[in-house]
Design a protein around this motif. Structure first.
Motif, PDB file in Angstrom:
ATOM      1  N   VAL A 241       0.748  -1.185  -0.052  1.00 24.27           N
ATOM      2  CA  VAL A 241       0.035   0.074  -0.128  1.00 24.27           C
ATOM      3  C   VAL A 241       0.731   1.257   0.047  1.00 24.27           C
ATOM      4  CG1 VAL A 241      -1.672   1.537   1.360  1.00 24.27           C
ATOM      5  CG2 VAL A 241      -1.888  -1.142   1.053  1.00 24.27           C
ATOM      6  N   LYS A 242       2.103   1.258   0.936  1.00 23.96           N
ATOM      7  CA  LYS A 242       2.837   2.518   1.093  1.00 23.96           C
ATOM      8  C   LYS A 242       3.628   2.488  -0.715  1.00 23.96           C
ATOM      9  CE  LYS A 242       5.516   2.673   4.304  1.00 23.96           C
ATOM     10  NZ  LYS A 242       6.967   2.361   5.247  1.00 23.96           N
ATOM     11  N   LEU A 243       3.851   1.722  -1.394  1.00 23.14           N
ATOM     12  CA  LEU A 243       4.314   1.721  -2.548  1.00 23.14           C
ATOM     13  C   LEU A 243       3.372   2.358  -3.770  1.00 23.14           C
ATOM     14  CD1 LEU A 243       6.603   1.090  -4.946  1.00 23.14           C
ATOM     15  CD2 LEU A 243       5.410  -1.232  -5.176  1.00 23.14           C
ATOM     16  N   ILE A 244       2.198   1.874  -3.645  1.00 22.81           N
ATOM     17  CA  ILE A 244       1.039   2.197  -4.478  1.00 22.81           C
ATOM     18  C   ILE A 244       0.577   3.624  -4.067  1.00 22.81           C
ATOM     19  CG2 ILE A 244      -1.179   2.010  -5.277  1.00 22.81           C
ATOM     20  CD1 ILE A 244      -1.037  -0.917  -4.797  1.00 22.81           C
ATOM     21  N   ILE A 245       0.520   4.193  -3.009  1.00 25.09           N
ATOM     22  CA  ILE A 245       0.329   5.526  -2.719  1.00 25.09           C
ATOM     23  C   ILE A 245       1.355   6.434  -2.983  1.00 25.09           C
ATOM     24  CG2 ILE A 245      -0.148   6.890  -0.730  1.00 25.09           C
ATOM     25  CD1 ILE A 245      -1.498   5.020   1.036  1.00 25.09           C
ATOM     26  N   SER A 246       2.488   6.037  -3.019  1.00 29.11           N
ATOM     27  CA  SER A 246       3.740   6.762  -3.359  1.00 29.11           C
ATOM     28  C   SER A 246       3.607   6.998  -4.914  1.00 29.11           C
ATOM     29  CB  SER A 246       5.046   6.246  -2.875  1.00 29.11           C
ATOM     30  OG  SER A 246       5.077   6.158  -1.695  1.00 29.11           O
ATOM     31  N   LEU A 247       3.213   5.992  -5.805  1.00 26.61           N
ATOM     32  CA  LEU A 247       3.355   5.813  -7.171  1.00 26.61           C
ATOM     33  C   LEU A 247       2.002   7.039  -7.556  1.00 26.61           C
ATOM     34  CD1 LEU A 247       3.512   2.469  -8.145  1.00 26.61           C
ATOM     35  CD2 LEU A 247       5.283   4.089  -8.496  1.00 26.61           C
ATOM     36  N   VAL A 248       0.804   6.922  -6.784  1.00 27.79           N
ATOM     37  CA  VAL A 248      -0.262   7.677  -7.166  1.00 27.79           C
ATOM     38  C   VAL A 248       0.038   9.105  -6.884  1.00 27.79           C
ATOM     39  CG1 VAL A 248      -2.565   8.217  -6.406  1.00 27.79           C
ATOM     40  CG2 VAL A 248      -1.865   5.959  -6.932  1.00 27.79           C
ATOM     41  N   VAL A 249       0.582   9.423  -5.605  1.00 28.75           N
ATOM     42  CA  VAL A 249       0.801  10.943  -5.167  1.00 28.75           C
ATOM     43  C   VAL A 249       1.915  11.593  -6.126  1.00 28.75           C
ATOM     44  CG1 VAL A 249       2.078  12.262  -3.598  1.00 28.75           C
ATOM     45  CG2 VAL A 249       0.316  10.603  -2.827  1.00 28.75           C
ATOM     46  N   VAL A 250       2.988  10.637  -6.517  1.00 26.58           N
ATOM     47  CA  VAL A 250       3.985  11.557  -7.610  1.00 26.58           C
ATOM     48  C   VAL A 250       3.143  11.643  -8.852  1.00 26.58           C
ATOM     49  CG1 VAL A 250       5.967  10.723  -8.519  1.00 26.58           C
ATOM     50  CG2 VAL A 250       5.999  10.244  -6.341  1.00 26.58           C
ATOM     51  N   PHE A 251       2.472  10.638  -9.287  1.00 27.83           N
ATOM     52  CA  PHE A 251       1.731  10.922 -10.485  1.00 27.83           C
ATOM     53  C   PHE A 251       0.904  12.332 -10.643  1.00 27.83           C
ATOM     54  CE2 PHE A 251      -1.949  10.531 -13.574  1.00 27.83           C
ATOM     55  CZ  PHE A 251      -1.182  10.095 -14.560  1.00 27.83           C
ATOM     56  N   PHE A 252      -0.020  12.276  -9.629  1.00 35.28           N
ATOM     57  CA  PHE A 252      -0.718  13.705  -9.585  1.00 35.28           C
ATOM     58  C   PHE A 252       0.133  15.036  -9.368  1.00 35.28           C
ATOM     59  CE2 PHE A 252      -4.083  10.548  -9.028  1.00 35.28           C
ATOM     60  CZ  PHE A 252      -5.021  10.903  -9.755  1.00 35.28           C
ATOM     61  N   LEU A 253       1.050  15.046  -8.498  1.00 37.50           N
ATOM     62  CA  LEU A 253       1.957  15.979  -8.421  1.00 37.50           C
ATOM     63  C   LEU A 253       2.557  16.462  -9.725  1.00 37.50           C
ATOM     64  CD1 LEU A 253       3.841  15.276  -4.926  1.00 37.50           C
ATOM     65  CD2 LEU A 253       1.717  17.089  -5.375  1.00 37.50           C
ATOM     66  N   PHE A 254       3.024  15.450 -10.613  1.00 37.97           N
ATOM     67  CA  PHE A 254       3.730  15.894 -11.636  1.00 37.97           C
ATOM     68  C   PHE A 254       2.654  16.184 -12.764  1.00 37.97           C
ATOM     69  CE2 PHE A 254       7.396  14.715  -9.190  1.00 37.97           C
ATOM     70  CZ  PHE A 254       8.396  15.082  -9.972  1.00 37.97           C
TER      71      PHE A 254
END
Length: 346
Positions: A241-254
């Protein structure tokens, strides 16, 4: 090789910014020399760096997952497809780097259409696979026993095929309406729809399907997942879950700043933004150039996230690199006993 819109001067063509590289629109009446010169210096350098890092990083992800495909689960299938989506972006960057430097598209109309549609396909497949991973984590954590038998390799392959077909279908207009046009600064590669309906379609798909709906799904899902995880002791589930949340947050920030810039440019083309026309136009063009470049850098960040959060991914990568390059030694404790037999990435 000029398209049908080579001599067009109507507002439909003037303010169409629906493609990722359209910082070089030749039909703007305002003086945009400063923005153009900034792009000539800034974009080729950044694109070259992103191409190298993105190609190497995502290539390693693909190699690791293929090499250990016998241990693959649904999460790894999604991560494999995320890497393929990112590779769709980086392959085109050398061509866009050249275009940014000389302001002249010299690679023909087919390549212009192909790269335009591949960018759209890569963007939508990337976000759709993140949604799939989010929903998969939701059912695994909230309905563990009832869905276990459905999370098979065949289901993962079927789901992947569906996502790619959906992404390709959404991107068809980009292939059809992108053309090589002849402008005052040379040949350009631009999205020129035959009517405002397709222009609006492009804006809606990018902002609604590519941002608003996925964000809503992820916020709702993780608002249910995180409280449940607090009461769990499963390190494996926490790590994934930590991995997926990190992927999602980075995607939206960029990507969110770029989507916002596109929307503001649409409002400007419809006359909904007031102020000094040329100053506003140049500011929005500069914003599009910078946020576009920021969005492109996203394609080389996912492998870095895997390296920091995926202990097993680092172990597999170092093992593979030691076989390719003599003298590379693993860092940290990556012995077989230190890594549980879960997914290849996490």
């Amino acid at each position: 090789m000029s398209g049908d819109g080579a001599n067009a001067t109507d507002t439909t063509t003037i303010y169409d910014y629906s493609q990722y590289y359209e910082f070089d629109n030749d039909f703007i009446p305002c003086n945009s020399v400063d923005v153009r010169n900034f792009g000539k210096v800034f974009l080729p350098t950044l694109y070259s760096l992103v191409f190298i890092l993105g190609f190497v990083g995502n290539g390693l992800v693909v190699c690791v997952l293929v090499k250990h495909r016998n241990q693959t689960n649904l999460t790894d299938i999604c991560l494999f497809n995320l890497a393929l989506s990112d590779l769709l972006f980086v392959v085109a960057l050398p061509f866009y780097s050249h275009f940014s430097a000389v302001s002249d598209w010299t690679f023909g109309e087919f390549m212009c259409r192909f790269f335009s549609s591949s960018h759209n396909t890569g963007f939508f497949s990337n976000i759709f696979f993140m949604v799939v991973m989010t929903l998969d984590r939701y059912v695994v954590i909230m309905h563990t026993h009832s869905v276990a038998r459905y999370r098979t390799l065949r289901a993962g392959i079927t789901m992947s095929a569906f996502v790619w077909m959906l992404s390709l279908g959404i991107s068809v207009p980009a292939f059809i309406f992108t053309k090589v046009i002849n402008g005052s600064h040379g040949l350009g590669c631009e999205f020129i729809p035959e009517n405002d309906g397709w222009r609006l379609y492009n804006l809606i798909t990018i902002n609604v399907l590519g941002l608003m709906i996925p964000l809503l799904v992820m916020v709702v899902s993780y608002s249910r997942i995180i409280p449940t995880l607090v009461n769990m002791r499963s390190t494996k589930k926490h790590r994934v879950v930590k991995l997926i949340i990190s992927l999602v947050v980075v995607f939206f920030l960029f990507w969110a700043p770029y989507n916002i810039s596109l929307f503001l440019l649409f409002l400007k083309s419809e006359g909904m933004l007031q102020g000094d026309a040329c100053k506003l136009e140049n500011n929005l063009r500069l914003s599009l150039t910078v946020t576009e470049a920021l969005a492109y850098t996203h394609c080389c960040l996912n492998p870095i996230i895997y390296a920091f959060l995926g202990q097993k991914f680092m172990k597999r990568t170092m093992q593979m690199l030691r076989k390719w390059v003599q003298g590379i030694q693993p860092t940290g404790d990556f012995s077989s006993s230190s890594v549980k037999k879960t997914s290849v990435i996490s």
